[in-house]
Enzyme design. Structure first.
Site, PDB file in Angstrom:
ATOM      1  N   CYS A  68      -2.568  -0.680  12.043  1.00 17.91           N
ATOM      2  CA  CYS A  68      -3.300   0.560  12.733  1.00 17.91           C
ATOM      3  C   CYS A  68      -4.621   0.321  13.331  1.00 17.91           C
ATOM      4  O   CYS A  68      -5.232  -0.320  12.810  1.00 17.91           O
ATOM      5  CB  CYS A  68      -2.957   1.684  11.731  1.00 17.91           C
TER       6      CYS A  68
ATOM      7  N   SER B 117       7.451   2.089  15.394  1.00 22.10           N
ATOM      8  CA  SER B 117       7.393   1.324  14.331  1.00 22.10           C
ATOM      9  C   SER B 117       6.305   1.678  13.251  1.00 22.10           C
ATOM     10  O   SER B 117       6.370   1.086  12.140  1.00 22.10           O
ATOM     11  CB  SER B 117       7.349   0.144  14.704  1.00 22.10           C
ATOM     12  N   GLY B 118       5.555   2.513  13.715  1.00 19.69           N
ATOM     13  CA  GLY B 118       4.462   2.800  12.587  1.00 19.69           C
ATOM     14  C   GLY B 118       3.058   2.736  13.029  1.00 19.69           C
ATOM     15  O   GLY B 118       2.151   2.647  12.142  1.00 19.69           O
TER      16      GLY B 118
ATOM     17  N   HIS C 164      -5.859   6.667  12.945  1.00 16.54           N
ATOM     18  CA  HIS C 164      -5.852   7.463  11.903  1.00 16.54           C
ATOM     19  C   HIS C 164      -7.297   7.414  11.267  1.00 16.54           C
ATOM     20  O   HIS C 164      -8.058   6.428  11.270  1.00 16.54           O
ATOM     21  CB  HIS C 164      -4.888   7.506  10.868  1.00 16.54           C
TER      22      HIS C 164
ATOM     23  N   TYR D  10       0.695  -1.297   0.069  1.00 15.79           N
ATOM     24  CA  TYR D  10       0.076  -0.044   0.047  1.00 15.79           C
ATOM     25  C   TYR D  10       0.993   1.248  -0.031  1.00 15.79           C
ATOM     26  O   TYR D  10       1.901   1.215   0.387  1.00 15.79           O
ATOM     27  CB  TYR D  10      -0.893  -0.073   1.237  1.00 15.79           C
TER      28      TYR D  10
END
Length: 419
Positions: free
Chosen positions: A344, A321-322, A326, A308
Site C-alpha cells: 500500500c 486484491s487489497g 491510507h 500484521y
C-alpha cells in the site's frame, strides 16, 4: 386513350409484400397518388403458422417487397417503434427490395413503400406488422456499470452479459448495439475483457465535466439461433475535475494534480522488497473511512515476521486484491525516505484525511519507478489505461484490424449528443 390518374395509382402500388417468406398484395384504394393509408398486418401479411388477428411474424425470415405489373419501387423504409431502421437492398430496376439486416424480435414495424408507374406517377403505401419472440431462445441481458453518479476522468464503462458470446460476428452485433454518447463527444471503443464482460474507455481520459449516457439497442435483436438481445437499464454518469495522484516510489513522494496544476506534495512510503507496489495507472474503486487490514488476507502467515493486523483509517482502494492509499501513523519516520509497507501507499493521518476528502472513485492513482509488477489491465480493478490505444482497439469486435477512426456504419457513435 390516356390513362386516368386513378388507373396510374393502381398500377404504381400493385406490390407483392413478402414478410417472413409469406406473400401479400397491398394497394391503396384512394385515387390520390400520394395516398399513405396504413393497413393492419393481420389482414396484409401471412405468417408461418396460424393466421389471424394478434398473430405475429417470425423475425428469422427476411422482409421482401416486389413490384408487379408495370410499376417499380423507388424507395422502402422499415423501422421499428424504437427508431431502429432495417437495412435493405433495392434492385437496380426497382423490381424488388429485401432486408439485409435481421428484424428484431417482439417488435412493431412500420414499412413505407414508394413507387411509380410507367409514366412516372408516384404512389405510396404503409404497412405495419409485429414480430414474435421465439420461445426456445435465451435472452442476452446487459448490466452497465458503474452505478449512476459522479466520477473521475479515469472511470471506464462496463457492460456485463448474462450469457457468454464467443463468436466474433456475434460479438460485433452485441457491441454495435451498446451505445456510449457523451457531451462533449470523444473517440472511444469497447474492449472484450472476456466472453461476458466489455469495458469502454475514450482514447484519452474523459474531458472534465463530461456527461456520459449509456444505453443498449440490443433488445429483440437476433444474435444467433438460440440467443436474442434482452433488456438493459440505461446509465448516466458525470465526470468531475481531473484529479491525478502520481507516486514516485524511488523518491517516496506523491504529487497530486487538479486539472494539471499541483495542489499537494505528500511524503509517502510504498511496498518494501518482496511486496513492491504495482507500477502503472490505477483507478480509484472506493473509499472506506475504516478498514481492518490483516496479513492473512494477502497470503502472509499469521505469526510470521511479516504478519500484521491493524486498524486503518482514510483508506482509498485502488485494487480488489487489497492495495490502498491510507493513513499509516506507524511508519511516519520512513515516509519520504524509504519503502516499508506491504504494497500500500502510506502517509501520515492528516495527509491521508486530506487525500480521502480530495479523491473520488474514477480518479487516477499512478505509481512510477517501483520495482513491482505492472498493474493488471483487468481483473484486479481498473488497469484499463495501461493498455495503449492501438492494442485497446484490437479488443473490439468492430475496430480490430481496421484503420484508426470509425467504420462508416459506426460513424454516429462519435457524434455529439444533447444530454
Amino acid at each position: 386513350m390516356s390513362t386516368s390518374p386513378r388507373t396510374r395509382t393502381v398500377v404504381s402500388c400493385t406490390l407483392l409484400v413478402a414478410a417472413l417468406g409469406a406473400g401479400v398484395t397491398a394497394c391503396g384504394s384512394d385515387g390520390n397518388p400520394l395516398a399513405d393509408k396504413p393497413y393492419d398486418a393481420a389482414d396484409q401479411i401471412s405468417f408461418t403458422g396460424p393466421t389471424g388477428a394478434g398473430k405475429k411474424a417470425d423475425p428469422d425470415k427476411p422482409l421482401e417487397v416486389a413490384a408487379q405489373g408495370d410499376g417499380r419501387i423507388t424507395d422502402v423504409t422499415a423501422v421499428d417503434a424504437t427508431g431502429r431502421y432495417v437495412a435493405g437492398e433495392l434492385a437496380a430496376d426497382g423490381s424488388r427490395w429485401h432486408s439485409t439486416s435481421p428484424l428484431a424480435a417482439n417488435a412493431h414495424y412500420t414499412v413505407r413503400i414508394s413507387t411509380e408507374d410507367e409514366d412516372g406517377a408516384p404512389g405510396r403505401k404503409t404497412l405495419v406488422f409485429d414480430t414474435s419472440m421465439p420461445t426456445t431462445t435465451k435472452r442476452l441481458d446487459v448490466t452497465f456499470g458503474p452505478d449512476a453518479g459522479a466520477y473521475g476522468v479515469g472511470q471506464p464503462i462496463t457492460a456485463k452479459l448474462n450469457h457468454a458470446v464467443k463468436d466474433k460476428a456475434q460479438r460485433a452485433i452485441v457491441e454495435r448495439a451498446l451505445r456510449v454518447d457523451s457531451m462533449p463527444a470523444v473517440q472511444g471503443s469497447w474492449y472484450w475483457v472476456d466472453d461476458k464482460e466489455l469495458h469502454y474507455r475514450p482514447k484519452e481520459y474523459w474531458p472534465v465535466h463530461t456527461t456520459v449516457q449509456v444505453h443498449s439497442n440490443l433488445d429483440g435483436i437476433r444474435i444467433n439461433d438460440r440467443l436474442w438481445g434482452g433488456s438493459a437499464k440505461p446509465l448516466k454518469i458525470t465526470i468531475g475535475d481531473r484529479i491525478e495522484a502520481v507516486t514516485d516510489a524511488s523518491s517516496h513522494h506523491m504529487t497530486v494534480y487538479k486539472n494539471g496544476a499541483v495542489i499537494n506534495e505528500i511524503p509517502v512510503t510504498t511496498g518494501k522488497p518482496g511486496y513492491e507496489t504495482r507500477n502503472g495507472v490505477k483507478v480509484v474503486l472506493e473509499k472506506q473511512s475504516f478498514v481492518r487490514m490483516r496479513g492473512t488476507t494477502v497470503g502472509i502467515a499469521e505469526g510470521s515476521s511479516d504478519s500484521y493486523d491493524l486498524p486503518v483509517y482514510y483508506a482509498t482502494r485502488v485494487t480488489w486484491s487489497g492495495e490502498y492509499v491510507h493513513a499509516a501513523p506507524w511508519s511516519v519516520g520512513s515516509q519520504g525516505y524509504e519503502n516499508v509497507s506491504h504494497g500500500c501507499t502510506g502517509m501520515n493521518t492528516s495527509n491521508a484525511e486530506w487525500f480521502f476528502d480530495t479523491i473520488h472513485p474514477g480518479d487516477i492513482v499512478k505509481v512510477v519507478n517501483s520495482n513491482g509488477d505492472p498493474m493488471e489491465p483487468f481483473g484486479n480493478g481498473f488497469g484499463d489505461w495501461n493498455v495503449d490505444w492501438k492494442k485497446w482497439r484490437t479488443g473490439s469486435a468492430l475496430t480490430n484490424g481496421k484503420p484508426e477512426g470509425p467504420a462508416p456504419e459506426d460513424a454516429l457513435r462519435l457524434q455529439p449528443t444533447t444530454v
